[in-house]
Design a protein around this motif. Structure first.
Motif, PDB file in Angstrom:
ATOM      1  N   GLY A 188       0.352 -11.434  -0.698  1.00  0.00           N
ATOM      2  CA  GLY A 188       0.045 -11.391   0.733  1.00  0.00           C
ATOM      3  C   GLY A 188      -0.900 -12.512   1.131  1.00  0.00           C
ATOM      4  N   SER A 191       1.120 -15.670   1.324  1.00  0.00           N
ATOM      5  CA  SER A 191       1.876 -15.692   2.570  1.00  0.00           C
ATOM      6  C   SER A 191       0.987 -16.058   3.756  1.00  0.00           C
ATOM      7  CB  SER A 191       2.524 -14.318   2.803  1.00  0.00           C
ATOM      8  OG  SER A 191       3.127 -14.246   4.071  1.00  0.00           O
ATOM      9  N   ASP A 219       2.373  -4.393  13.205  1.00  0.00           N
ATOM     10  CA  ASP A 219       1.262  -4.830  12.356  1.00  0.00           C
ATOM     11  C   ASP A 219      -0.021  -4.047  12.633  1.00  0.00           C
ATOM     12  OD1 ASP A 219       2.718  -6.770  10.992  1.00  0.00           O
ATOM     13  OD2 ASP A 219       2.352  -8.270  12.531  1.00  0.00           O
ATOM     14  N   GLY A 224       1.281  -0.003   9.337  1.00  0.00           N
ATOM     15  CA  GLY A 224       1.321  -1.457   9.186  1.00  0.00           C
ATOM     16  C   GLY A 224       0.087  -1.987   8.485  1.00  0.00           C
ATOM     17  N   LEU A 227       0.239  -0.939   4.745  1.00  0.00           N
ATOM     18  CA  LEU A 227       1.166  -1.792   4.006  1.00  0.00           C
ATOM     19  C   LEU A 227       0.622  -3.210   3.845  1.00  0.00           C
ATOM     20  CD1 LEU A 227       4.594  -0.649   5.526  1.00  0.00           C
ATOM     21  CD2 LEU A 227       3.699  -0.164   3.241  1.00  0.00           C
ATOM     22  N   HIS A 228      -0.068  -3.686   4.883  1.00  0.00           N
ATOM     23  CA  HIS A 228      -0.670  -5.024   4.799  1.00  0.00           C
ATOM     24  C   HIS A 228      -1.747  -5.051   3.729  1.00  0.00           C
ATOM     25  CE1 HIS A 228      -1.950  -8.995   6.087  1.00  0.00           C
ATOM     26  NE2 HIS A 228      -3.193  -8.551   6.063  1.00  0.00           N
ATOM     27  N   ILE A 231       0.441  -4.384   0.175  1.00  0.00           N
ATOM     28  CA  ILE A 231       1.516  -5.292  -0.256  1.00  0.00           C
ATOM     29  C   ILE A 231       1.611  -6.553   0.602  1.00  0.00           C
ATOM     30  CG2 ILE A 231       2.882  -3.410  -1.233  1.00  0.00           C
ATOM     31  CD1 ILE A 231       4.719  -3.629   1.252  1.00  0.00           C
ATOM     32  N   TYR A 233       2.088  -6.809   3.876  1.00  0.00           N
ATOM     33  CA  TYR A 233       3.151  -6.666   4.877  1.00  0.00           C
ATOM     34  C   TYR A 233       2.850  -7.413   6.169  1.00  0.00           C
ATOM     35  CZ  TYR A 233       5.795  -4.402   8.641  1.00  0.00           C
ATOM     36  OH  TYR A 233       6.579  -4.161   9.748  1.00  0.00           O
ATOM     37  N   GLU A 234       3.879  -8.091   6.716  1.00  0.00           N
ATOM     38  CA  GLU A 234       3.847  -8.673   8.055  1.00  0.00           C
ATOM     39  C   GLU A 234       5.181  -8.369   8.710  1.00  0.00           C
ATOM     40  OE1 GLU A 234       2.548 -12.640   8.807  1.00  0.00           O
ATOM     41  OE2 GLU A 234       1.062 -12.591   7.193  1.00  0.00           O
ATOM     42  N   SER A 235       5.140  -7.957   9.962  1.00  0.00           N
ATOM     43  CA  SER A 235       6.376  -7.523  10.626  1.00  0.00           C
ATOM     44  C   SER A 235       7.288  -8.683  11.000  1.00  0.00           C
ATOM     45  CB  SER A 235       6.036  -6.715  11.886  1.00  0.00           C
ATOM     46  OG  SER A 235       5.311  -7.513  12.811  1.00  0.00           O
ATOM     47  N   TYR A 245       5.904 -15.695  -0.723  1.00  0.00           N
ATOM     48  CA  TYR A 245       5.605 -14.331  -1.166  1.00  0.00           C
ATOM     49  C   TYR A 245       6.503 -13.943  -2.359  1.00  0.00           C
ATOM     50  CZ  TYR A 245       4.704  -9.280  -0.754  1.00  0.00           C
ATOM     51  OH  TYR A 245       4.349  -7.978  -1.005  1.00  0.00           O
ATOM     52  N   SER A 246       7.811 -14.176  -2.194  1.00  0.00           N
ATOM     53  CA  SER A 246       8.771 -13.800  -3.232  1.00  0.00           C
ATOM     54  C   SER A 246       8.557 -14.611  -4.506  1.00  0.00           C
ATOM     55  CB  SER A 246      10.205 -14.016  -2.720  1.00  0.00           C
ATOM     56  OG  SER A 246      10.435 -13.274  -1.545  1.00  0.00           O
TER      57      SER A 246
END
Length: 264
Positions: A188, A191, A219, A224, A227-228, A231, A233-235, A245-246
């Motif tokens: 994260g 990213s 977000d 949101g 998850l942020h 992991i 997370y961004e919407s 990220y991957s």
């Protein structure tokens, strides 16, 4: 705040577990008189870590505009590098860490260099403290410092329970689970750094929005934010963010799992 709690629980537990190993071994060899040397090193490292954290936060606040973005990118890059190394290295060392610490205590005592125990405790705790200070500076969000102190408090309680009871913690499994959590947090951060570089025009996003989940998990919603924190997370990520990220998960995750196999 949640990311701060998670990070300091992990880093705090690492530090407190090492302190517990040192105290437990000194008890086993009837050398409790050297407890003070362990606590002196540990407390000194904690105090210095707090000071370093406040310095980093003050520096973060002092920058504005593009300078602030560049500062956050640099700190994030350093945090990602250190985190990646420590996650992979600690998984490789987790099987032998107890024996290595005990051997260093034996060496210090046999050479009549008891201050070596203080240095051992200090170095171990300050390493975790500097890592934590870097992560908290790199992360965005409210209540990070409150979250970090909360996480540290939880880590201390868990460590005391482990030390005072017969409950045993499997270090390899502990570092496996928390290692994966930190890998996702670092992904994260990667990213976020790519996004910041895109805003500065250094790295083009290629595609501004690969997808949009704002309608499902905004977000700013509680889910949101959870998850942020866990992991990254961004919407509405850009293509470069998805790739970064991957790639991070695949590369560091593979290294992490390879080292896990070596310790089984």
């Amino acid at each position: 705040m949640l990311a701060g709690i998670l990070i300091t629980i992990r880093e705090g537990l690492e530090a407190f577990l090492v302190i517990g190993i040192l105290l437990g071994y000194l008890t086993k060899i009837n050398q409790k008189k050297y407890f003070k040397h362990v606590w002196l090193g540990a407390i000194g490292a904690i105090v210095l870590s707090v000071v370093i954290s406040f310095i980093f936060q003050a520096l973060k606040i002092s920058f504005e505009g593009e300078s602030a973005e560049l500062f956050e990118i640099v700190v994030a890059a350093i945090a990602i590098i250190i985190l990646s190394y420590m996650v992979v290295w600690m998984q490789k060392q987790s099987k032998n860490i107890k024996g290595e610490l005990q051997a260093k205590v034996d060496e210090a005592l046999s050479n009549n260099q008891v201050w070596g125990i203080t240095i051992l405790a200090f170095v171990t705790v300050i390493r975790e403290g500097i890592e934590t200070a870097l992560f908290l500076t790199a992360l965005k969000g409210e209540g990070l410092l409150l979250g970090s102190f909360t996480g540290l408090f939880i880590a201390a309680i868990i460590s005391v329970l482990l030390y005072k009871t017969t409950i045993k913690l499997n270090l390899r499994k502990f570092f496996m689970i928390t290692g994966w959590l930190l890998i996702f947090i670092a992904a994260g951060l990667t990213s976020h750094a790519i996004h910041a570089l895109g805003e500065l025009g250094i790295i083009p996003p290629i595609i501004e929005k690969v997808w949009s989940l704002e309608w499902l998990i905004p977000d700013e919603s509680l889910l949101g934010k959870l998850l942020h924190a866990f992991i990254g997370y961004e919407s509405t990520p850009s293509l470069m963010q998805v790739i970064a990220y991957s790639a991070y998960i695949l590369i560091v995750g593979k290294m992490f799992m390879n080292n896990s196999k070596e310790t089984t």
